[in-house]
Scaffold this motif. Structure first.
Motif, short mmCIF file in Angstrom:
data_model
loop_
_atom_site.label_atom_id
_atom_site.label_comp_id
_atom_site.label_asym_id
_atom_site.label_seq_id
_atom_site.Cartn_x
_atom_site.Cartn_y
_atom_site.Cartn_z
N THR A 7 0.86 -1.18 0.00
CA THR A 7 0.00 0.00 0.00
C THR A 7 0.90 1.23 0.00
OG1 THR A 7 -1.69 -1.15 1.26
CG2 THR A 7 -1.81 1.23 1.24
N GLU A 9 0.46 5.54 -0.11
CA GLU A 9 -0.43 6.69 -0.10
C GLU A 9 0.41 7.94 -0.22
OE1 GLU A 9 -3.47 8.79 3.02
OE2 GLU A 9 -3.46 6.61 2.91
N CYS A 53 -13.97 -5.35 -12.55
CA CYS A 53 -13.77 -3.97 -12.12
C CYS A 53 -14.87 -3.57 -11.15
CB CYS A 53 -13.79 -3.04 -13.35
SG CYS A 53 -13.56 -1.31 -12.93
N GLU A 54 -14.46 -2.98 -10.03
CA GLU A 54 -15.41 -2.48 -9.04
C GLU A 54 -15.08 -1.02 -8.79
OE1 GLU A 54 -16.19 -3.05 -4.27
OE2 GLU A 54 -15.64 -4.81 -5.44
N ILE A 55 -16.09 -0.17 -8.88
CA ILE A 55 -15.92 1.25 -8.61
C ILE A 55 -16.82 1.62 -7.44
CG2 ILE A 55 -16.16 3.60 -9.52
CD1 ILE A 55 -15.64 2.42 -12.30
N GLU A 56 -16.23 2.26 -6.45
CA GLU A 56 -16.99 2.63 -5.24
C GLU A 56 -16.78 4.11 -4.96
OE1 GLU A 56 -16.54 1.77 -0.48
OE2 GLU A 56 -16.03 0.17 -1.87
N GLU A 58 -17.71 6.93 -2.06
CA GLU A 58 -18.20 7.09 -0.69
C GLU A 58 -18.04 8.54 -0.26
OE1 GLU A 58 -16.95 5.56 3.75
OE2 GLU A 58 -16.55 4.25 2.04
N GLU A 65 -14.34 9.61 -1.14
CA GLU A 65 -13.40 8.55 -1.50
C GLU A 65 -13.89 7.86 -2.76
OE1 GLU A 65 -11.87 4.26 0.23
OE2 GLU A 65 -12.48 5.80 1.65
N LEU A 66 -13.03 7.81 -3.77
CA LEU A 66 -13.31 7.11 -5.02
C LEU A 66 -12.33 5.95 -5.11
CD1 LEU A 66 -14.63 6.75 -7.82
CD2 LEU A 66 -12.93 8.36 -8.70
N GLU A 67 -12.85 4.75 -5.14
CA GLU A 67 -12.01 3.56 -5.16
C GLU A 67 -12.25 2.82 -6.47
OE1 GLU A 67 -11.84 -0.03 -2.18
OE2 GLU A 67 -11.97 1.87 -1.09
N ILE A 68 -11.19 2.52 -7.19
CA ILE A 68 -11.27 1.75 -8.43
C ILE A 68 -10.45 0.49 -8.20
CG2 ILE A 68 -10.80 1.70 -10.90
CD1 ILE A 68 -10.89 4.81 -10.77
N GLU A 69 -11.11 -0.65 -8.28
CA GLU A 69 -10.45 -1.91 -7.97
C GLU A 69 -10.56 -2.85 -9.16
OE1 GLU A 69 -10.63 -3.62 -3.83
OE2 GLU A 69 -11.98 -4.98 -4.89
#
Length: 80
Positions: A7, A9, A53-56, A58, A65-69
């Protein structure tokens, strides 16, 4: 089977973040191997033709928070 998790950041400008995503997108489109820079090292991973692909998104108070997995079955990695 061993697990690798790294990880990192950092604070980027919006333009720097866009450049990182653009570079990653070009690498994904360009071939089976993608080199992911992680601080002073790089990890080369095999990426198959299809990924999940998962886009979250929050929103929590004053933080977004924009999470692209991206996920796919592991086929090995090479650390450099």
């Amino acid at each position: 089977m061993s697990t690798l998790e790294v990880t990192r950041e950092e604070l980027l400008t919006r333009e720097e973040a866009a450049n990182r995503l653009s570079t990653l997108a070009a690498a994904l489109a360009g071939g089976e191997k993608v080199v992911v820079p992680l601080g002073g090292s790089k990890v080369k991973v095999h990426v198959p033709d299809h990924v999940r692909c998962e886009i979250e998104l929050e929103v929590d108070g004053d933080e977004v928070e924009l999470e692209i997995e991206l996920k796919w079955p592991a086929q090995g990695h090479e650390e450099h």
